[in-house]
Design a protein around this motif. Structure first.
Motif, short mmCIF file in Angstrom:
data_model
loop_
_atom_site.label_atom_id
_atom_site.label_comp_id
_atom_site.label_asym_id
_atom_site.label_seq_id
_atom_site.Cartn_x
_atom_site.Cartn_y
_atom_site.Cartn_z
N ASN A 11 1.05 -1.02 0.27
CA ASN A 11 -0.19 -0.28 0.34
C ASN A 11 0.36 1.19 0.19
N ARG A 12 1.97 1.12 0.17
CA ARG A 12 2.47 2.41 0.53
C ARG A 12 3.57 2.65 -1.19
N ARG A 13 2.83 3.72 -1.07
CA ARG A 13 3.31 3.83 -2.95
C ARG A 13 3.38 4.97 -2.78
N THR A 14 4.06 5.89 -3.63
CA THR A 14 4.54 7.71 -4.47
C THR A 14 2.86 8.57 -4.42
N ILE A 15 2.76 9.53 -2.79
CA ILE A 15 1.10 10.06 -3.17
C ILE A 15 2.13 11.77 -3.46
N TYR A 16 1.56 12.33 -4.64
CA TYR A 16 1.86 13.68 -5.34
C TYR A 16 1.00 14.48 -4.38
N LEU A 32 4.90 9.21 16.49
CA LEU A 32 4.62 7.58 14.99
C LEU A 32 6.34 7.83 14.01
N ILE A 33 6.21 9.07 14.28
CA ILE A 33 7.93 9.65 13.20
C ILE A 33 9.00 8.50 14.27
N GLN A 34 9.56 9.06 15.02
CA GLN A 34 10.49 9.24 16.12
C GLN A 34 10.61 7.16 16.76
N THR A 35 9.37 7.13 16.47
CA THR A 35 9.62 5.60 17.06
C THR A 35 9.62 4.67 14.99
N ALA A 36 8.85 4.85 14.55
CA ALA A 36 9.56 4.15 13.02
C ALA A 36 10.85 4.60 12.76
N ILE A 37 11.63 5.70 13.26
CA ILE A 37 13.01 6.16 13.38
C ILE A 37 13.47 4.95 14.28
N LYS A 38 13.14 4.97 15.49
CA LYS A 38 14.14 4.75 16.50
C LYS A 38 14.32 2.93 16.35
N GLN A 39 12.76 2.64 15.91
CA GLN A 39 13.03 1.19 15.57
C GLN A 39 13.57 0.05 14.08
N SER A 40 13.84 1.44 14.10
CA SER A 40 14.78 0.73 12.20
C SER A 40 16.62 0.00 13.03
N PRO A 41 16.43 -0.73 12.07
CA PRO A 41 18.08 -1.44 12.33
C PRO A 41 19.10 0.08 11.70
N SER A 42 19.95 -0.74 12.32
CA SER A 42 21.35 -0.31 11.60
C SER A 42 23.07 -0.63 12.00
N THR A 135 9.38 4.97 8.42
CA THR A 135 8.88 6.07 8.57
C THR A 135 7.60 6.06 7.40
N TRP A 136 7.89 6.17 6.17
CA TRP A 136 7.03 6.37 4.91
C TRP A 136 5.83 4.98 5.02
N THR A 137 6.02 3.95 5.56
CA THR A 137 5.18 3.17 6.02
C THR A 137 4.32 3.11 6.93
N ALA A 138 4.97 2.99 8.26
CA ALA A 138 4.13 4.01 9.00
C ALA A 138 3.19 4.68 8.81
N LEU A 139 3.14 6.25 8.25
CA LEU A 139 2.84 7.03 7.58
C LEU A 139 1.33 6.99 6.79
N THR A 140 1.67 5.52 6.01
CA THR A 140 0.95 5.19 5.14
C THR A 140 -0.36 4.43 5.59
N ALA A 141 0.25 3.62 7.11
CA ALA A 141 -0.59 2.64 8.27
C ALA A 141 -1.24 3.74 8.25
N ASP A 142 -1.20 4.43 8.43
CA ASP A 142 -2.09 6.16 9.36
C ASP A 142 -2.86 6.19 8.17
N GLY A 143 -2.65 6.44 6.98
CA GLY A 143 -3.55 7.15 6.48
C GLY A 143 -3.32 7.85 4.99
N LEU A 144 -1.92 8.38 4.93
CA LEU A 144 -1.13 9.77 4.81
C LEU A 144 -1.05 8.72 3.58
N GLY A 145 -0.92 9.90 2.97
CA GLY A 145 0.05 9.38 1.51
C GLY A 145 1.57 10.62 2.27
N ALA A 146 2.53 9.87 0.82
CA ALA A 146 4.01 10.80 0.98
C ALA A 146 4.90 10.79 -0.52
#
Length: 200
Positions: A11-16, A32-42, A135-146
């Motif tokens: 469902n994560r797509r480029t939404i212009y 949401l954004i902070q959690t997505a980044i904190k839980q991303s591996p490095s 982050t992009w996927t988390a925003l998509t899951a919350d109904g937002l486009g990016a």
């Protein structure tokens, strides 16, 4: 086979076409954004990814900054008008996340593990890519486009000055998001046999 994660990334797509009809508060989106980044591996759990989240006037200021800078590259009025329209479509969104990598972290790891020194800058790029995707996927899951943009390095100097960004933070991408005003177009895929080899 049903898989909730795969459903999310499909469902994560480029939404212009994005707008500001957003039900979430800036505080909720920040979490949401902070959690997505904190839980991303490095690599080596370096946690080298950094983010600056711009709402309201700050969001608009960033895209005006980009627009002004791009005028230096416009070859004619038609090109300038097309560029302005594109940037205005990003400005019409709700907010922007600026993704950075902290080069001090990379240099520290290079000093600690010299045998891997050449790889740490590459692995930092992996880290920021994963953070952006999460982050992009988390925003998509919350109904937002990016949509993910890359106006670095042309605005790096202005960004660092405008928001007092540490000099060791290197700008890597900009994720602009908002309400979905029009869906993404159809996506095509190359044949699996071109991309994958399976041995069993």
């Amino acid at each position: 086979m049903s898989n909730q994660f795969l459903d999310l990334i499909q469902n994560r797509r480029t939404i212009y076409a994005i707008g500001r009809d957003v039900k979430q508060t800036p505080e909720q989106l920040t979490d949401l954004i902070q959690t997505a980044i904190k839980q991303s591996p490095s690599s080596f759990n370096s946690q080298s990814s950094r983010a600056v989240i711009l709402f309201d006037a700050h969001h608009e200021k960033f895209w005006e900054m980009v627009k002004e800078k791009l005028q230096e590259y416009a070859k004619d009025e038609a090109g300038a008008a097309k560029t302005n329209a594109r940037i205005d479509s990003f400005k019409a969104g709700f907010a922007t996340v600026l993704f950075f990598e902290d080069l001090d972290v990379v240099k520290s790891l290079q000093a600690q593990f010299p045998s891997y020194a050449d790889n740490f800058p590459i692995w930092a790029e992996h880290s920021t890519a994963i953070a952006q995707f999460a982050t992009w996927t988390a925003l998509t899951a919350d109904g937002l486009g990016a949509s993910l943009q890359h106006y670095n390095p042309i605005v790096d100097e202005q960004v660092h000055a405008a928001w007092d960004i540490p000099s060791t933070w290197k700008l890597r991408a900009q994720l602009v998001f908002g309400s979905v005003e029009a869906p993404a177009g159809e996506k095509t895929y190359m044949d699996d046999t071109v991309r994958f080899k399976v041995f069993q």
